[in-house]
Design an enzyme around this catalytic site. Structure first.
Site, PDB file in Angstrom:
ATOM      1  N   ARG A 124     112.972 113.394 -17.790  1.00 53.05           N
ATOM      2  CA  ARG A 124     111.530 113.449 -18.103  1.00 53.05           C
ATOM      3  C   ARG A 124     110.793 113.455 -16.772  1.00 53.05           C
ATOM      4  O   ARG A 124     110.881 112.502 -15.999  1.00 53.05           O
ATOM      5  CB  ARG A 124     111.113 112.254 -18.966  1.00 53.05           C
ATOM      6  N   HIS A 151     107.977 120.353 -24.334  1.00 54.30           N
ATOM      7  CA  HIS A 151     108.621 119.167 -24.921  1.00 54.30           C
ATOM      8  C   HIS A 151     109.533 119.652 -26.056  1.00 54.30           C
ATOM      9  O   HIS A 151     109.277 119.390 -27.235  1.00 54.30           O
ATOM     10  CB  HIS A 151     107.521 118.235 -25.434  1.00 54.30           C
ATOM     11  N   GLN A 154     111.009 117.306 -28.924  1.00 54.02           N
ATOM     12  CA  GLN A 154     109.978 116.906 -29.885  1.00 54.02           C
ATOM     13  C   GLN A 154     109.761 117.994 -30.937  1.00 54.02           C
ATOM     14  O   GLN A 154     109.750 117.738 -32.136  1.00 54.02           O
ATOM     15  CB  GLN A 154     108.659 116.653 -29.136  1.00 54.02           C
ATOM     16  N   ASP A 251      97.816 116.257 -30.734  1.00 55.28           N
ATOM     17  CA  ASP A 251      98.442 115.403 -29.713  1.00 55.28           C
ATOM     18  C   ASP A 251      97.308 114.821 -28.870  1.00 55.28           C
ATOM     19  O   ASP A 251      96.147 115.241 -28.976  1.00 55.28           O
ATOM     20  CB  ASP A 251      99.408 116.264 -28.863  1.00 55.28           C
ATOM     21  N   CYS A 291     102.956 113.903 -32.513  1.00 51.88           N
ATOM     22  CA  CYS A 291     104.206 113.509 -31.843  1.00 51.88           C
ATOM     23  C   CYS A 291     104.224 112.033 -31.481  1.00 51.88           C
ATOM     24  O   CYS A 291     105.297 111.481 -31.245  1.00 51.88           O
ATOM     25  CB  CYS A 291     104.430 114.373 -30.612  1.00 51.88           C
ATOM     26  N   ARG A 319     113.429 112.508 -34.527  1.00 52.24           N
ATOM     27  CA  ARG A 319     113.835 112.688 -33.121  1.00 52.24           C
ATOM     28  C   ARG A 319     115.291 112.261 -32.968  1.00 52.24           C
ATOM     29  O   ARG A 319     116.082 112.896 -32.290  1.00 52.24           O
ATOM     30  CB  ARG A 319     112.954 111.823 -32.197  1.00 52.24           C
TER      31      ARG A 319
END
Ligand code: CP
Ligand code: NVA
Length: 336
Positions: A124, A151, A154, A251, A291, A319
């Site tokens: 990340r 991402h 996700q 988001d 998310c 996830r």
């Protein structure tokens, strides 16, 4: 180029397909073909239904996954760690400020050394170029755990969540499905666009003109959409995007690393709030996705996030299941 006495593959070489057809690394949704994406969903569904302890409990026995994170995380970190554990492997959390990288050891040396201990690395970080550098130097698979650009893990879980609702796991599951994303044209929006194009979805993105999705991703996705029957629409009117949608997604307005822009972003993004008024534009059966983490009262109202149409907890849970599928594929022990 050589480092520590060994030769380093040239940029791009690390992305060569393996014997199973997958790329060495999973850096973006675009690394997957449509059929690989649906294969992941099928495996995730099977793993989700597999009892624990059960046949999957030793699947990755003896394997170790590193999680090299330069930004905070709850879901990504814990779902990868729990996923490895549930598959009989082990995960090591490596916040970048706790390893020698923070004292100037090079990324290349770190990647090479970690590759001698680990079987895979989730990274990340900020720039996509940094992630690509990890992938280039690491000899083990590198998985994108979020960058400023995208991402993918996700979004794979998000599409899986949509499929579960439709109970149709066939490759035409997303044809005619309209997903409207409102707010910041950020990493999540970019990956949604890529995934929508691959699966034949109608993706409508509504964002302020100054916070649009990545133009390169939009262009490449529109090309792919031409082959899959998808529609990628970028508009500035949230009501137009939400009209007759099957799913509404939002988001945060300020992503990690953009905190210094918060006041300016908040001002521009106010008309893009996912609230009850906007939800009424969508189909009555529409689901609401986020998310997480969420800021109630900013990008989404509490009534919508916690309301009956919200599937955000199922989305967060997925996830785990989708990443377990990714781990079986990328750590070299594919689920049959
Ligand atoms: N959605 C998501 O990636 O959450 P985390 O930042 O908590 O990992
Ligand atoms: N766009 C957000 C996603 C967090 C999971 C960020 O990058 O901070």
């Amino acid at each position: 180029m050589t480092l520590l006495g060994r030769s380093i593959p040239a940029p791009g070489v690390s992305a060569a397909p393996s014997a199973t057809g997958r790329t060495k690394d999973l850096l973006a949704v675009s690394d997957l073909s449509g059929s690989q994406l649906f294969r992941l969903f099928r495996i995730a569904r099977e793993l989700k239904a597999t009892p624990r302890p059960g046949p999957a409990s030793q699947w990755l026995s003896g394997l170790t996954l590193g999680l090299l994170f330069e930004k905070p995380s709850t879901r990504t970190r814990v779902s990868f760690e729990a996923g490895m554990h549930q598959l009989g492997g082990q995960a090591l959390f490596l916040p970048s400020d706790t390893i020698q990288l923070s004292r100037g050891e090079s990324l290349a040396d770190t990647a090479l050394v970690l590759s001698r201990y680990l079987d895979g690395l989730v990274v990340r970080t900020f720039e996509q170029a940094t992630l690509e550098e990890w992938a280039r130097h690491a000899t083990v698979p590198v998985i994108n755990g979020l960058t400023d650009l995208c991402h993918p893990c996700q979004i794979l879980a998000d599409l899986f969540t949509i499929m579960e609702g439709k109970e149709s796991f066939t490759e035409d599951a997303f044809q005619g499905f309209k997903l409207a994303y409102v707010g910041d044209g950020n990493n999540v929006a970019n990956s949604l666009i890529e995934a929508g194009a691959k699966t034949g979805m109608h993706v409508a993105i509504a964002c302020p003109p100054q916070y649009q999705p990545d133009p390169g991703i939009v262009e490449r996705s529109r090309e792919e959409a031409g082959r899959t029957g998808a529609t990628i629409e970028i508009v500035h009117d949230p009501a137009a995007a939400a009209e007759n949608a099957d799913a509404l997604y939002t988001d945060v307005w300020t992503s990690m690393g953009q905190e210094h822009e918060q006041a300016e972003r908040l001002k521009a993004m106010v008309p893009y709030q996912l609230n009850e008024h906007l939800l009424r534009r969508a189909k009555p059966s529409a689901i609401v996705l986020h998310c997480l983490p969420a800021h109630r009262g900013e990008e989404i109202t509490a009534a919508v996030l916690d309301g009956p149409q919200s599937v955000v907890l199922q989305q967060a849970e997925n996830r785990l299941h989708v990443q377990k599928a990714i781990l079986t594929e990328w750590l070299g022990r594919p689920w049959p």
